[in-house]
Design a protein around this motif. Sequence first.
Motif, PDB file in Angstrom:
ATOM      1  N   ALA A  46       0.918  -1.339   0.075  1.00  0.00           N
ATOM      2  CA  ALA A  46      -0.001   0.047   0.176  1.00  0.00           C
ATOM      3  C   ALA A  46       0.713   1.208   0.161  1.00  0.00           C
ATOM      4  CB  ALA A  46      -1.077  -0.110   1.211  1.00  0.00           C
ATOM      5  N   VAL A  47       2.040   1.402   0.578  1.00  0.00           N
ATOM      6  CA  VAL A  47       2.764   2.466   0.879  1.00  0.00           C
ATOM      7  C   VAL A  47       3.609   2.421  -0.457  1.00  0.00           C
ATOM      8  CG1 VAL A  47       4.864   3.455   1.725  1.00  0.00           C
ATOM      9  CG2 VAL A  47       3.194   2.164   3.284  1.00  0.00           C
ATOM     10  N   ALA A  48       3.946   1.546  -1.242  1.00  0.00           N
ATOM     11  CA  ALA A  48       4.297   1.559  -2.614  1.00  0.00           C
ATOM     12  C   ALA A  48       3.264   2.219  -3.619  1.00  0.00           C
ATOM     13  CB  ALA A  48       4.809   0.191  -3.144  1.00  0.00           C
ATOM     14  N   ASP A  49       2.100   1.990  -3.218  1.00  0.00           N
ATOM     15  CA  ASP A  49       1.146   2.425  -4.343  1.00  0.00           C
ATOM     16  C   ASP A  49       0.738   3.942  -3.902  1.00  0.00           C
ATOM     17  OD1 ASP A  49       1.054  -0.150  -5.451  1.00  0.00           O
ATOM     18  OD2 ASP A  49      -0.794  -0.542  -4.575  1.00  0.00           O
ATOM     19  N   LEU A  50       0.647   4.308  -2.708  1.00  0.00           N
ATOM     20  CA  LEU A  50       0.288   5.394  -2.288  1.00  0.00           C
ATOM     21  C   LEU A  50       1.328   6.317  -1.846  1.00  0.00           C
ATOM     22  CD1 LEU A  50      -2.751   4.173   0.106  1.00  0.00           C
ATOM     23  CD2 LEU A  50      -3.150   4.874  -2.389  1.00  0.00           C
ATOM     24  N   GLY A  51       2.463   6.089  -1.369  1.00  0.00           N
ATOM     25  CA  GLY A  51       3.372   6.786  -0.674  1.00  0.00           C
ATOM     26  C   GLY A  51       3.962   7.945  -1.487  1.00  0.00           C
ATOM     27  N   PRO A  52       4.706   8.742  -0.870  1.00  0.00           N
ATOM     28  CA  PRO A  52       4.403   9.085   0.820  1.00  0.00           C
ATOM     29  C   PRO A  52       2.968   9.293   1.178  1.00  0.00           C
ATOM     30  CG  PRO A  52       5.538  11.038  -0.211  1.00  0.00           C
ATOM     31  CD  PRO A  52       5.289  10.023  -1.158  1.00  0.00           C
ATOM     32  N   VAL A  53       2.517   8.693   2.025  1.00  0.00           N
ATOM     33  CA  VAL A  53       1.011   8.594   2.416  1.00  0.00           C
ATOM     34  C   VAL A  53       0.976   8.855   3.707  1.00  0.00           C
ATOM     35  CG1 VAL A  53       0.971   5.954   2.744  1.00  0.00           C
ATOM     36  CG2 VAL A  53      -1.044   7.258   2.123  1.00  0.00           C
ATOM     37  N   ALA A  54      -0.058   9.655   4.159  1.00  0.00           N
ATOM     38  CA  ALA A  54      -0.457   9.930   5.898  1.00  0.00           C
ATOM     39  C   ALA A  54      -0.895   8.604   6.411  1.00  0.00           C
ATOM     40  CB  ALA A  54      -1.500  10.762   5.627  1.00  0.00           C
ATOM     41  N   GLN A  55      -0.340   8.464   7.560  1.00  0.00           N
ATOM     42  CA  GLN A  55      -0.400   7.266   8.197  1.00  0.00           C
ATOM     43  C   GLN A  55      -1.987   6.884   8.408  1.00  0.00           C
ATOM     44  OE1 GLN A  55       2.272   6.794  11.405  1.00  0.00           O
ATOM     45  NE2 GLN A  55       0.557   5.814  12.732  1.00  0.00           N
ATOM     46  N   ALA A  56      -2.872   8.051   8.673  1.00  0.00           N
ATOM     47  CA  ALA A  56      -4.440   7.425   8.704  1.00  0.00           C
ATOM     48  C   ALA A  56      -5.047   7.016   7.266  1.00  0.00           C
ATOM     49  CB  ALA A  56      -4.839   8.810   9.438  1.00  0.00           C
ATOM     50  N   GLU A  57      -4.585   7.689   6.242  1.00  0.00           N
ATOM     51  CA  GLU A  57      -4.914   7.421   5.086  1.00  0.00           C
ATOM     52  C   GLU A  57      -4.549   6.035   4.751  1.00  0.00           C
ATOM     53  OE1 GLU A  57      -4.618   8.447   0.340  1.00  0.00           O
ATOM     54  OE2 GLU A  57      -4.060  10.202   2.255  1.00  0.00           O
ATOM     55  N   LEU A  58      -3.459   5.549   5.054  1.00  0.00           N
ATOM     56  CA  LEU A  58      -2.776   4.174   4.713  1.00  0.00           C
ATOM     57  C   LEU A  58      -3.642   3.120   5.509  1.00  0.00           C
ATOM     58  CD1 LEU A  58      -0.562   2.179   3.929  1.00  0.00           C
ATOM     59  CD2 LEU A  58       0.577   2.845   5.796  1.00  0.00           C
ATOM     60  N   GLY A  59      -4.077   3.457   6.867  1.00  0.00           N
ATOM     61  CA  GLY A  59      -4.929   2.519   7.548  1.00  0.00           C
ATOM     62  C   GLY A  59      -6.319   2.412   7.022  1.00  0.00           C
ATOM     63  N   ARG A  60      -7.064   3.543   6.424  1.00  0.00           N
ATOM     64  CA  ARG A  60      -8.294   3.354   5.881  1.00  0.00           C
ATOM     65  C   ARG A  60      -7.946   2.663   4.342  1.00  0.00           C
ATOM     66  NH1 ARG A  60      -8.233   8.734   7.811  1.00  0.00           N
ATOM     67  NH2 ARG A  60      -7.652   9.658   5.891  1.00  0.00           N
ATOM     68  N   SER A  61      -7.159   2.885   3.769  1.00  0.00           N
ATOM     69  CA  SER A  61      -6.820   2.387   2.434  1.00  0.00           C
ATOM     70  C   SER A  61      -6.877   0.752   2.440  1.00  0.00           C
ATOM     71  CB  SER A  61      -5.756   2.766   1.455  1.00  0.00           C
ATOM     72  OG  SER A  61      -4.539   2.303   2.159  1.00  0.00           O
ATOM     73  N   ILE A  62      -6.495   0.276   3.676  1.00  0.00           N
ATOM     74  CA  ILE A  62      -6.194  -1.282   3.526  1.00  0.00           C
ATOM     75  C   ILE A  62      -7.014  -1.664   4.800  1.00  0.00           C
ATOM     76  CG2 ILE A  62      -3.934  -1.210   2.870  1.00  0.00           C
ATOM     77  CD1 ILE A  62      -2.834  -1.401   5.717  1.00  0.00           C
ATOM     78  N   GLN A  63      -7.887  -0.925   5.480  1.00  0.00           N
ATOM     79  CA  GLN A  63      -9.062  -1.427   6.263  1.00  0.00           C
ATOM     80  C   GLN A  63      -8.136  -2.020   7.531  1.00  0.00           C
ATOM     81  OE1 GLN A  63     -11.948  -3.561   4.019  1.00  0.00           O
ATOM     82  NE2 GLN A  63     -12.911  -1.464   3.245  1.00  0.00           N
ATOM     83  N   LEU A  64      -7.425  -1.128   8.177  1.00  0.00           N
ATOM     84  CA  LEU A  64      -6.656  -1.771   9.157  1.00  0.00           C
ATOM     85  C   LEU A  64      -6.643  -0.775  10.352  1.00  0.00           C
ATOM     86  CD1 LEU A  64      -4.633  -4.035  10.304  1.00  0.00           C
ATOM     87  CD2 LEU A  64      -2.851  -2.864   9.379  1.00  0.00           C
ATOM     88  N   ASP A  65      -7.067  -1.500  11.561  1.00  0.00           N
ATOM     89  CA  ASP A  65      -7.259  -0.735  12.771  1.00  0.00           C
ATOM     90  C   ASP A  65      -5.866   0.062  12.907  1.00  0.00           C
ATOM     91  OD1 ASP A  65      -6.755  -0.723  16.009  1.00  0.00           O
ATOM     92  OD2 ASP A  65      -8.903  -0.631  15.539  1.00  0.00           O
TER      93      ASP A  65
END
Length: 144
Positions: A46-65
């Motif tokens: 996900a970081v490779a696809d989105l990065g640099p990415v905000a940590q909160a956005e990263l969590g939402r994108s992969i649906q991880l708590d």
Amino acid sequence: MSAPLPGIRTLPSWLLGRAAARGRALVAEALAAEGMKMWHHVVLSAVADLGPVAQAELGRSIQLDPKDLVGILNDLQSGGLVVREPDPKDRRKNAVSLTGESARLLKRCEKAARAANDALLAPLTAAERDQFMSLLIRISGTDG
């Protein structure tokens, strides 16, 4: 003697669950050979696809708590695989980026995961694989 629970074993949801469990096991084993865990791989991808990415956005994108994400990011950062720095767009947030080492590891993991998926689908012909993937996309509610 027939297999137990014939009413359950003929449900598409049960069969999909069994296939998914087998697929996850094959991928987890392949990733472990690279020293990677499944969720760590998901986060790096996900970081490779989105990065640099905000940590909160990263969590939402992969649906991880968020708490789980922090633990995984801590592991990845201590292993030199991600960098967390203040987000240039919003200094109150952390932006997550890959390192050169993680980019190389991710390539190896993606190759290993594809090989594991090839093993999962080995009983199918190329045409059946294409049809199966098309059908999975349709019933999963994703657009591919």
